[in-house]
Design a protein around this motif. Structure first.
Motif, short mmCIF file in Angstrom:
data_model
loop_
_atom_site.label_atom_id
_atom_site.label_comp_id
_atom_site.label_asym_id
_atom_site.label_seq_id
_atom_site.Cartn_x
_atom_site.Cartn_y
_atom_site.Cartn_z
N ASP A 531 -25.00 -10.41 2.68
CA ASP A 531 -26.07 -11.18 2.33
C ASP A 531 -26.46 -11.94 3.19
OD1 ASP A 531 -26.14 -9.52 -0.16
OD2 ASP A 531 -25.24 -10.97 -1.24
N ALA A 532 -25.39 -12.65 3.89
CA ALA A 532 -25.70 -13.86 4.81
C ALA A 532 -26.23 -13.17 6.23
CB ALA A 532 -24.55 -14.79 5.12
N GLU A 533 -25.70 -12.15 6.52
CA GLU A 533 -26.28 -11.41 7.63
C GLU A 533 -27.55 -10.81 7.71
OE1 GLU A 533 -21.72 -9.69 9.09
OE2 GLU A 533 -23.06 -8.27 8.01
N ARG A 534 -27.90 -10.37 6.30
CA ARG A 534 -29.41 -9.79 6.22
C ARG A 534 -30.32 -11.14 6.05
NH1 ARG A 534 -30.02 -4.92 4.97
NH2 ARG A 534 -28.43 -3.53 3.95
N ARG A 535 -29.90 -11.89 5.55
CA ARG A 535 -30.88 -13.24 5.69
C ARG A 535 -31.02 -13.87 7.25
NH1 ARG A 535 -28.05 -14.89 0.97
NH2 ARG A 535 -26.75 -16.24 2.17
N TRP A 536 -30.03 -13.75 7.94
CA TRP A 536 -30.10 -14.25 9.17
C TRP A 536 -30.85 -13.17 10.14
CZ3 TRP A 536 -29.83 -18.60 12.20
CH2 TRP A 536 -29.55 -18.01 13.50
N LEU A 537 -30.65 -12.05 9.96
CA LEU A 537 -31.31 -11.17 10.78
C LEU A 537 -32.75 -11.09 10.44
CD1 LEU A 537 -30.87 -8.95 12.63
CD2 LEU A 537 -30.66 -7.09 10.81
N ASP A 538 -33.09 -11.29 9.24
CA ASP A 538 -34.53 -11.34 8.51
C ASP A 538 -35.11 -12.49 9.57
OD1 ASP A 538 -36.80 -10.49 7.17
OD2 ASP A 538 -36.54 -12.48 6.09
N GLN A 539 -34.53 -13.67 9.54
CA GLN A 539 -35.12 -14.87 10.08
C GLN A 539 -35.07 -14.52 11.79
OE1 GLN A 539 -32.63 -18.26 9.43
NE2 GLN A 539 -32.66 -18.13 7.25
N VAL A 540 -34.30 -14.07 12.39
CA VAL A 540 -34.57 -13.53 13.88
C VAL A 540 -35.34 -12.63 13.76
CG1 VAL A 540 -33.21 -12.44 15.62
CG2 VAL A 540 -32.09 -14.02 14.25
#
Length: 572
Positions: A531-540
């Protein structure tokens, strides 16, 4: 036209929302969702502004039943099905035919005006148990695997027997001036229908696997999967075969061959698609049944028979079906014991024959494989030998369900006392679901029938994982030797594969429902990480700091991790 389309769309959407809400509530309060949906559907039908639901009979036979049986067949292991084919055939053909005949005789004795054809049609409708609920509950309670397999197989094949009987009886009803059913043509029609269905079902199954194996797009693969049960059904029916048997055979073929020939991600997608369809359609049938119940009650009440009398007939049919089912269990046990003795004797004779043959020849190797397979079957069936407690559980698990509810509504309008017959079938479905389905868990606990195979399962899992991993490592070694790869690469890949063995053995020992185990906690941490990786990738992605193709690659890596995590949870 536009208003009609809008109304139908609204009914479907609201129905799906109701099914989802009721299923969620039913799981929380421990009540069978179909029963709540029947009550809710009847309540909705009493509302003055509620739309009148009338589903054409063809919809049940060609749109609802084929995909439901196809979905169930996908999950049945072919080896287990083959080993228990005698029991499944006995319950699905002999018992269904005897049950239908017993019901027909009782109904004709009570209501002579019905005629034997219509009475047999009702018998065919209520004869096949719907074992979906029984097998789901059996797996949760830890019923012996062989009992679960028998119930699954019975639930697949008995519908075909019942629907062939039903179609024959309906044909007799619709023939002017003729309401008799002749036994000779009935047996011949059934044999021909099954033979045609076996051929068509196998051909469609093998062809579908081959086509999907080379499908380059997930959407196309899903579309082919959705069309498969209907194609199998319609092809068999066009050639005067049993569409239901064809669908079951197709599902068995695809379910067992696709594991090696179709990608795991696509199989997971297929499972999710058909699982969603099954939940909506199965529960939708009971919701529709509830909405039609007031109309059926009014038609019965307006006729010559009293409503209470029809309900009592339905209760009597429940008792008849239960007595016939339990009476069939002792002959089945005696037959299985005699079959086991003959199987061991034949196995010994084949072993003696092999001693005089050269097993390196083609014929000798074929006989050796047959000998080994029979030996494995004997060990497995002896280990899971059926006793009287197993037979009691199988007998009590004969609740009726979606097939009964759907099939009875296909009775033609000219059927004598049609409303009474429909109501009697509804009573059988509701009472058996409530009485037998609601007490099956209690019976299993009373019989102490739960199967504890933890130690053996752990040993088998460890051995199978070891053999499978070593097969993969051997293949890597051969490829490395052929291409001159560095030996260190093979060793590193092999160590990574062997590490899976220890982890899988550990996972098999823990309770999958216990949130305090290290397996559950690690899974929770992995979920948080994904979930954290998805949120971070979305920000990027939003900032545009990286190229979109690079972001897509990372997205696929995260998706693979999530798919693997979900697969682990589904497996355990």
């Amino acid at each position: 036209m536009h208003e009609v389309t809008t109304e139908v769309t609204l009914v479907v959407v609201v129905g799906i929302l109701i099914i989802g809400a009721v299923a969620t509530i039913a799981n929380r309060i421990g009540v069978a969702a179909p029963l709540l949906l029947v009550v809710l559907g009847a309540g909705i039908a009493l509302v003055p502004a509620a739309p009148h639901i009338e589903v054409p009979p063809e919809v049940f036979l060609t749109i609802i039943l084929p995909p439901l049986l196809y979905t169930a067949a996908l999950k049945v292991p072919a080896v287990d099905f083959r080993r228990n084919l005698r029991v499944i055939g006995y319950l699905s053909v002999v018992l269904v035919a005897v049950s239908a005949l017993a019901v027909a005789l009782v109904v004709q004795a009570i209501w002579p005006i019905v005629g034997f054809a219509a009475a047999l049609a009702l018998g065919a409708v209520v004869a096949p148990p719907d074992a979906v609920a029984a097998t789901a509950l059996g797996k949760r309670l830890g019923l012996p695997p062989r009992v679960v397999t028998i119930l699954e197989g019975e639930g697949l094949i008995n519908d075909a027997t019942a629907l062939v009987l039903l179609s024959t009886a309906v044909a007799a009803i619709t023939r002017a001036g003729n309401s008799d059913v002749e036994a000779g043509p009935l047996v011949g029609d059934f044999a021909l229908a099954v033979l045609v269905a076996l051929v068509i079902g196998a051909l469609v199954g093998y062809a579908t696997v081959r086509i999907r194996q080379h499908a380059s797009d997930r959407a196309i693969d899903t579309a082919i999967s959705l069309a498969t049960p209907f194609l199998s059904f319609l092809a068999a029916e066009a050639l005067h075969g049993s569409g239901i048997v064809a669908v079951v055979v197709t599902g068995l073929v695809i379910g067992n061959r696709s594991q090696m020939r179709i990608r795991a991600t696509r199989r997971a997608q297929e499972s999710a698609t058909w699982g969603t369809f099954s939940v909506i359609v199965e529960n939708g049938v009971f919701l529709t049944m509830g909405m039609q119940l007031p109309t059926v009650l009014s038609a019965v009440d307006a006729g010559e028979r009293h409503l209470l009398g029809v309900v009592l007939v339905g209760l009597l049919l429940c008792a008849v079906l239960l007595v016939v089912r339990f009476a069939s269990m002792p002959p089945l046990m005696w037959w299985l014991r005699g079959t086991a003795v003959r199987r061991r004797r034949d196995h010994e004779r084949l072993a003696q024959r092999l001693e005089r043959l050269d097993t390196t020849t083609k014929r000798g190797a074929k006989l050796q494989r047959a000998h080994d397979m029979r030996g494995h079957d004997i060990v497995a069936l002896d280990d899971q030998r059926l006793g009287w407690r197993d037979m009691l559980a199988i007998g009590w698990a004969g609740m009726r369900g979606v097939v009964t509810v759907a099939a009875v509504q296909t009775l033609p309008a000219e059927t004598p006392m049609r409303a009474e017959l429909v109501l009697a079938a509804f009573v059988v479905a509701i009472v058996t679901l409530l009485a037998q389905g609601g007490t099956l868990a209690w019976l299993v606990k009373l019989l102490r029938l739960t199967h504890d195979g933890t130690e053996r399962h752990r040993q088998e899992l460890d051995a199978l994982l070891g053999e499978t991993i070593e097969a993969g490592i051997d293949a890597m070694q051969r490829e490395a030797d052929a291409r001159g790869m560095d030996e260190a690469l093979v060793e590193a890949a092999g160590e990574r594969m062997r590490s899976r063995r220890a982890w899988a053995a550990h996972v098999a020992e823990v309770d999958p429902d216990d949130a305090s185990t290290d397996v559950a906690q690690i899974a929770r941490l992995r979920h948080l990480a994904v979930d954290a990786e998805r949120r971070w990738l979305d920000q990027v992605r939003r900032t545009g700091r990286f190229d979109s193709s690079t972001v897509s690659v990372v997205q696929r890596i995260i998706d693979r991790e999530e798919i693997g995590l979900q697969a682990d949870e589904d497996e355990h």
